[in-house]
Design a protein around this motif. Structure first.
Motif, PDB file in Angstrom:
ATOM      1  N   THR A  60       0.950  -1.236   0.048  1.00 40.38           N
ATOM      2  CA  THR A  60      -0.029   0.063  -0.075  1.00 40.38           C
ATOM      3  C   THR A  60       0.975   1.363   0.046  1.00 40.38           C
ATOM      4  OG1 THR A  60      -1.740  -1.244   1.209  1.00 40.38           O
ATOM      5  CG2 THR A  60      -1.747   1.291   1.171  1.00 40.38           C
ATOM      6  N   GLN A  75       1.598   7.984   6.294  1.00 42.76           N
ATOM      7  CA  GLN A  75       0.503   7.456   7.189  1.00 42.76           C
ATOM      8  C   GLN A  75       0.475   5.999   7.467  1.00 42.76           C
ATOM      9  OE1 GLN A  75      -0.561   9.534   9.494  1.00 42.76           O
ATOM     10  NE2 GLN A  75      -0.762  11.389   8.638  1.00 42.76           N
ATOM     11  N   VAL A  76       0.523   5.244   6.434  1.00 48.16           N
ATOM     12  CA  VAL A  76       0.437   3.902   6.326  1.00 48.16           C
ATOM     13  C   VAL A  76       1.601   3.376   6.741  1.00 48.16           C
ATOM     14  CG1 VAL A  76       0.531   1.816   4.867  1.00 48.16           C
ATOM     15  CG2 VAL A  76      -0.961   3.810   4.050  1.00 48.16           C
ATOM     16  N   GLN A  79       1.354   3.173  10.866  1.00 53.23           N
ATOM     17  CA  GLN A  79       0.525   2.212  11.365  1.00 53.23           C
ATOM     18  C   GLN A  79       1.562   1.213  11.874  1.00 53.23           C
ATOM     19  OE1 GLN A  79      -2.314   0.546   8.984  1.00 53.23           O
ATOM     20  NE2 GLN A  79      -3.287   2.378   8.451  1.00 53.23           N
ATOM     21  N   PHE A 153       3.259   4.824  20.013  1.00 56.54           N
ATOM     22  CA  PHE A 153       2.039   4.214  19.860  1.00 56.54           C
ATOM     23  C   PHE A 153       1.337   4.436  21.020  1.00 56.54           C
ATOM     24  CE2 PHE A 153       4.429   1.650  16.556  1.00 56.54           C
ATOM     25  CZ  PHE A 153       3.404   1.978  15.579  1.00 56.54           C
ATOM     26  N   LEU A 157      -2.511   6.306  21.466  1.00 52.86           N
ATOM     27  CA  LEU A 157      -3.591   5.570  21.954  1.00 52.86           C
ATOM     28  C   LEU A 157      -4.461   6.676  23.180  1.00 52.86           C
ATOM     29  CD1 LEU A 157      -2.427   2.108  22.294  1.00 52.86           C
ATOM     30  CD2 LEU A 157      -4.494   2.739  20.994  1.00 52.86           C
ATOM     31  N   LEU A 432      -0.095  -2.201  22.690  1.00 54.03           N
ATOM     32  CA  LEU A 432      -1.249  -2.568  22.865  1.00 54.03           C
ATOM     33  C   LEU A 432      -1.603  -3.538  23.735  1.00 54.03           C
ATOM     34  CD1 LEU A 432      -1.588  -2.881  18.856  1.00 54.03           C
ATOM     35  CD2 LEU A 432      -3.130  -2.030  20.214  1.00 54.03           C
ATOM     36  N   LEU A 447      -4.949  -7.861  17.259  1.00 55.54           N
ATOM     37  CA  LEU A 447      -5.331  -6.642  17.530  1.00 55.54           C
ATOM     38  C   LEU A 447      -4.312  -5.704  16.518  1.00 55.54           C
ATOM     39  CD1 LEU A 447      -5.536  -6.512  21.229  1.00 55.54           C
ATOM     40  CD2 LEU A 447      -7.429  -6.326  19.740  1.00 55.54           C
ATOM     41  N   PRO A 449      -3.004  -3.943  13.282  1.00 54.21           N
ATOM     42  CA  PRO A 449      -3.500  -3.893  11.949  1.00 54.21           C
ATOM     43  C   PRO A 449      -2.242  -4.175  11.003  1.00 54.21           C
ATOM     44  CG  PRO A 449      -3.241  -1.600  12.878  1.00 54.21           C
ATOM     45  CD  PRO A 449      -3.167  -2.633  13.973  1.00 54.21           C
TER      46      PRO A 449
ATOM     47  N   MET B   1     -10.767  -1.546  19.212  1.00 53.27           N
ATOM     48  CA  MET B   1      -9.784  -1.023  20.164  1.00 53.27           C
ATOM     49  C   MET B   1      -8.181  -1.033  19.436  1.00 53.27           C
ATOM     50  SD  MET B   1      -8.075  -2.990  23.108  1.00 53.27           S
ATOM     51  CE  MET B   1      -6.664  -2.861  22.499  1.00 53.27           C
ATOM     52  N   ALA B   2      -8.282  -1.332  18.198  1.00 51.19           N
ATOM     53  CA  ALA B   2      -7.013  -1.168  17.568  1.00 51.19           C
ATOM     54  C   ALA B   2      -6.440   0.354  17.398  1.00 51.19           C
ATOM     55  CB  ALA B   2      -7.091  -1.815  16.123  1.00 51.19           C
ATOM     56  N   LEU B   3      -5.349   0.518  16.896  1.00 54.58           N
ATOM     57  CA  LEU B   3      -4.806   1.725  16.491  1.00 54.58           C
ATOM     58  C   LEU B   3      -5.852   2.490  15.482  1.00 54.58           C
ATOM     59  CD1 LEU B   3      -0.945   1.360  16.725  1.00 54.58           C
ATOM     60  CD2 LEU B   3      -2.219   2.605  18.186  1.00 54.58           C
ATOM     61  N   THR B   4      -5.551   3.768  15.550  1.00 47.93           N
ATOM     62  CA  THR B   4      -6.308   4.489  14.299  1.00 47.93           C
ATOM     63  C   THR B   4      -5.813   3.716  12.944  1.00 47.93           C
ATOM     64  OG1 THR B   4      -5.485   5.937  15.654  1.00 47.93           O
ATOM     65  CG2 THR B   4      -6.911   6.593  13.870  1.00 47.93           C
ATOM     66  N   THR B   5      -6.748   3.272  12.362  1.00 45.42           N
ATOM     67  CA  THR B   5      -6.433   2.794  10.889  1.00 45.42           C
ATOM     68  C   THR B   5      -6.620   3.880  10.045  1.00 45.42           C
ATOM     69  OG1 THR B   5      -8.485   1.599  10.567  1.00 45.42           O
ATOM     70  CG2 THR B   5      -6.681   0.152  11.506  1.00 45.42           C
ATOM     71  N   PHE B   6      -5.589   3.839   8.945  1.00 46.53           N
ATOM     72  CA  PHE B   6      -5.725   4.784   7.981  1.00 46.53           C
ATOM     73  C   PHE B   6      -5.967   3.938   6.558  1.00 46.53           C
ATOM     74  CE2 PHE B   6      -3.684   7.004   4.326  1.00 46.53           C
ATOM     75  CZ  PHE B   6      -4.196   8.049   4.595  1.00 46.53           C
ATOM     76  N   PRO B   8      -6.165   4.492   2.438  1.00 52.60           N
ATOM     77  CA  PRO B   8      -6.090   5.776   1.891  1.00 52.60           C
ATOM     78  C   PRO B   8      -7.436   5.672   0.737  1.00 52.60           C
ATOM     79  CG  PRO B   8      -4.762   3.665   1.162  1.00 52.60           C
ATOM     80  CD  PRO B   8      -5.474   3.449   2.764  1.00 52.60           C
TER      81      PRO B   8
END
Lengths: 569, 310
Positions: A60, A75-76, A79, A153, A157, A432, A447, A449, B1-6, B8
């Motif tokens: 991505t 931004q990706v 994560q 991180f 949160l 996390l 949890l 991503p 409750m995961a991190l802010t997902t982005f 696109p």
């Protein structure tokens, strides 16, 4: 005449037209019943993502980079990895190893693109989406990559974070361990500034057990220990405490923070890891004549392959199959080191062949100083007694919990494998885990991503349709020549230019990932494929799909697959 | 409750084209007729009348009272596609409507063999129509009988392996160029943007315009349905079916330079060529090379002609 479900029914003969004229479309005819195979969309895991130490969604990132949408690509990155300008320089990038492009013009230089994106983020002040504070505070002990990653991180949160650092410099090994020609200090400064902008507090000169005690941390909801491995392994030789015998990481710290130093000129560096390489190359830049001795062979060296290659380019001698025996002094000054030749014996528990000394092969190497770079272990002094730890590491269970309630641990001191990438991943996972624990929820790695492990099937080269790709080579990276770089600590590799990064990202196959290229929709003979409303994927109308498989064949990157349809008997 | 997902945002606007044709048609899986028809109608639009003789397309369109075409579709006798289309055009002229596209859509049998007389006559009179020949290289819907478009040595039910076809494939481009029609083009499914451009050009011109479309037929060519596009792509890459245009019957333009892959790459995935021996493949390669050289010579000649003019 009436219509039912698209079918036309003439009720009397009079209703029939004089000549045959169509009065409805063929849509009543659900040709989907013909098929015994059916296509379906499923993104496979690209090999790079599978190998990424931090778990980034590399594909991505490259898709966005290709389109010049660098801020979104950053931004990706955020994560999974808060410090792309650091990992873009020092990560060994195992992601590049299995790149499917290798068989078609040359693998993608993911490293160079990450380097570019990291520098872009720093110069354009790209910040992650801010979180609203949740009123809880967390203490992070240690400001190395694991601690800084966790601080990043946790503040995303909503926690307010205080990082305690034993030294007067923030960054841990990033600052005191990695030489500037690999990681310039301003890069670390920029990343620390990013954390300060997120509201992270730093307290320097606070060493666990000395001027920082657990009782002082009562105001914090949780504490994360990310202290790394600060103690050097010993040679086990007499006279090891001699002034001319240095610990590798202590020497690097002195060089990296610019303390005055008297050493050499002839220096023997013992070891085959990155610390040995960094010491030898730094000493060369200070005008010394370093020489590396290692008890195994080049194949067993734990140092990054690229680093070894650059060391040899700089004509630093590396002698293999040599074990130190004795330090020879004269008038209180080191004059030589006596060594034994070795041969490789049976495999040990690390899977490498054990070096066996050859008796009677003694010889000595004249030198003015010796640097021990034999590896590091946990510095246990100062840790509270309630905490379980062994010689190597702090013992943690699932969810990064230590034996002491409210104390978590991650990074090299707990479960790290010695790379910056690992430390960053552990920092994220630990943050996390702490979050889950404070919410009294069970911690599960899912949890986080990431595309890692979402689909166990890895995209393979033979699944791609090469008609849609041109064979092309990666860009040549601008780098200083060996004779230019050995006189100073200037960074060796410069990053890609904007257009080079975009071109390189465009070369990526985007293995096993639907990029909405529209081939399947254009070629479907039955008009059964259309983009979903969100424009992020397609849907197949199985009422009409005849299962010809053209979409599967024409998908450039193996994101569509065929499966059997149960047609009964 | 995961991190802010982005996630696109997509920044592309997929081709906002509405399909005129509808699914549910009766083409075999992997048939090349409908993808080309759909592409053509995306360009030509709803104001189009299709005239088709007896051919696969007449079946594919659907049985009475249903039609997949989405526009008026007139069935006519096998040999009369061009003549019927000319009649439709004349009727439209009487009605005073000149903005309707009249398209004759015929197979290779109705074009190379049975309909050639009507085609030649309409081309000679420069009737105002677009004639699309979808060439699947045999009479497919009647049971794969050879036509004059069938390539040499290909298997069909009337040219079995024991007595393969020895005659050459008719040079349709040459025949049509000799009529000096305003526009002739070859089209391939593997190059949809090129195909769209050609239909756009045909739509804008007036007079007799012809598009020769190389239509893969997995059923008749004895190959896997999924190779529909691959076959067309290989046909272009191996010079078997080069993509070119002829303006006014004289000016030749080559659209896609063939990469010159060996012709065996194209032959080996088709069952209708499975009986070929290496020496047969050599002969086919020779024929393909000669045809391509001839085409390049024509392109060269028209380029020189043009530079002389300016």
């Amino acid at each position: 005449m009436k219509k039912e479900n698209g079918r036309v029914i003439f009720e009397t003969e009079d209703e029939l037209p004089i000549t045959a004229v169509s009065s409805a479309s063929t849509e009543f005819n659900k040709t989907g019943s013909w098929k015994y195979l059916e296509p379906y969309y499923e993104n496979l895991t690209p090999p790079c993502i599978n190998k990424c130490l931090t778990g980034q969604d590399i594909v991505t990132q490259l898709r966005l980079t290709e389109e010049g949408r660098f801020a979104e690509a950053v931004q990706v990155l955020y994560q999974a990895n808060p410090f792309p300008s650091i990992t873009g320089r020092v990560c060994p990038h195992p992601c590049e190893q299995p790149c499917n492009r290798k068989a078609y013009g040359g693998g993608i230089t993911i490293r160079a693109i990450e380097h570019f994106l990291g520098d872009y983020a720093a110069t354009h002040h790209v910040m992650p989406p801010a979180a609203s504070p949740n009123g809880k505070a967390i203490a992070v002990i240690g400001s190395g990559p694991a601690g800084l990653s966790a601080a990043f991180f946790l503040s995303l949160l909503g926690y307010s974070i205080t990082v305690f650092e034993a030294l007067q410099w923030i960054g841990g090994l990033l600052r005191t361990g990695i030489p500037s020609y690999r990681l310039p200090k301003y890069v670390v400064d920029d990343e620390v500034q990013k954390l300060r902008d997120l509201g992270v507090q730093f307290e320097m000169n606070k060493r666990m057990g000395k001027n920082l005690h657990l009782s002082e941390l009562g105001n914090f909801s949780a504490t994360l220990l990310a202290i790394g491995r600060g103690a050097s392994m010993k040679l086990g030789l007499p006279a090891e405490e001699h002034d001319d015998v240095w610990n590798g990481i202590d020497l690097l710290q002195k060089i990296n923070v610019g303390e005055p130093l008297t050493i050499g000129p002839k220096v023997v560096v013992i070891g085959g890891g990155n610390t040995a390489i960094d010491c030898a190359r730094s000493l060369l830049r200070l005008g010394c004549e370093p020489k590396i001795i290692y008890r195994r062979t080049k194949a067993e060296m734990p140092a990054f392959k690229d680093e070894v290659k650059q060391t040899l380019e700089e004509e630093i001698p590396i002698d293999y199959l040599i074990a130190p025996m004795k330090l020879i002094e004269e008038n209180g000054k080191l004059i030589a080191i006596e060594c034994l030749k070795t041969r490789l014996g049976e495999k040990d528990e690390s899977g490498r062949q054990r070096p066996v000394p050859i008796e009677g092969s003694n010889f000595s190497i004249p030198c003015d100083a010796v640097v021990k770079a034999l590896g590091e272990k946990l510095d246990g002094c100062g840790l509270p007694e309630t905490l379980k730890f062994d010689r190597e590491k702090i013992i943690i269970e699932n969810g990064y919990r230590t034996s002491h309630p409210g104390i978590f641990s991650c990074g090299d001191c707990a479960n790290g494998e010695g790379t910056v990438g690992d430390a960053i991943r552990h920092g994220r996972e630990a943050s996390l885990a702490i979050h889950a624990s404070l919410l009294e929820m069970p911690y599960a790695p899912s949890l986080i991503p990431t595309r890692q492990g979402v689909n166990p099937e890895i995209a393979k080269f033979k699944q791609f349709n090469l008609a849609y790709f041109q064979k092309s080579a990666p860009p040549t990276l601008q780098a200083l020549q060996p004779n230019e770089r050995i006189y100073g600590f200037q960074e060796i590799e410069s990053g890609l230019a904007r257009n080079e990064a975009m071109r390189e990202a465009a070369r990526c196959f985007k293995c096993g990932t639907c990029t909405m290229c529209d081939n399947c929709r254009v070629f479907c003979p039955d008009m059964a494929i259309r983009p979903k409303r969100d424009r992020h994927s397609y849907e197949i109308n199985y009422d009409y799909c005849k299962g010809c498989g053209v979409c599967v064949e024409e998908c450039p990157r193996g994101a569509i697959h065929l499966r059997k349809v149960d047609v009964g008997n | 409750m995961a991190l802010t997902t982005f996630t696109p945002k997509p920044n592309f606007d997929l081709l906002k084209v509405e399909d005129v044709s509808s699914p549910g048609h009766l083409a075999c899986p992997g048939c090349g007729i409908m993808p080309a028809y759909r592409t053509a109608l995306q360009v030509l639009g709803k104001n189009t009348i299709i005239v088709a003789p007896a051919c696969c397309f007449a079946v594919v369109d659907g049985p009475f009272p249903y039609s997949a075409a989405g526009v008026p579709f007139m069935h006519c006798a096998f040999e009369t596609a061009a003549a019927s289309a000319a009649g439709v055009r004349a009727a439209l002229e009487v009605l005073g409507r000149d903005d309707t596209n009249v398209v004759a859509w015929a197979g290779d049998g109705g074009t190379f063999d049975i309909g050639l007389q009507a085609l030649s006559a309409s081309a000679e009179r420069n009737e105002d129509m677009i004639y699309v020949c979808y060439d699947n290289e045999a009479y497919m819907n009647t049971g794969i009988q050879r036509s004059s478009a069938t390539p040499r040595m290909a298997w069909t039910t009337t040219t079995p392996q024991q007595a393969p076809k020895i005659e050459y494939k008719k040079d349709l481009g040459g025949i049509m160029a000799a009529h000096r029609i305003p526009y002739f083009a070859t089209a391939s499914l593997a190059h949809p943007e090129d195909m769209m451009a050609k239909f756009r050009k045909a739509k804008e011109l007036r007079g007799f315009r012809m598009i020769h479309y190389f239509c893969p037929c997995p059923t008749g060519w004895k190959t896997d349905a999924r190779y529909m596009v691959k076959l067309d792509r290989l046909a272009v890459q191996t010079k078997v079916f080069p993509l070119y245009e002829v303006f006014g019957g004289r000016r030749y333009v080559l659209n896609v330079a063939s990469e010159g892959l060996p012709v065996s790459e194209y032959l080996k995935i088709q069952g209708r060529f499975s009986h070929l021996q290496p020496e047969d493949i050599k002969l086919i390669q020779q024929e393909v090379n000669d045809n391509y050289e001839e085409l390049l010579a024509k392109v060269d000649h028209s380029n020189r002609q043009r530079s002389n003019d300016t």
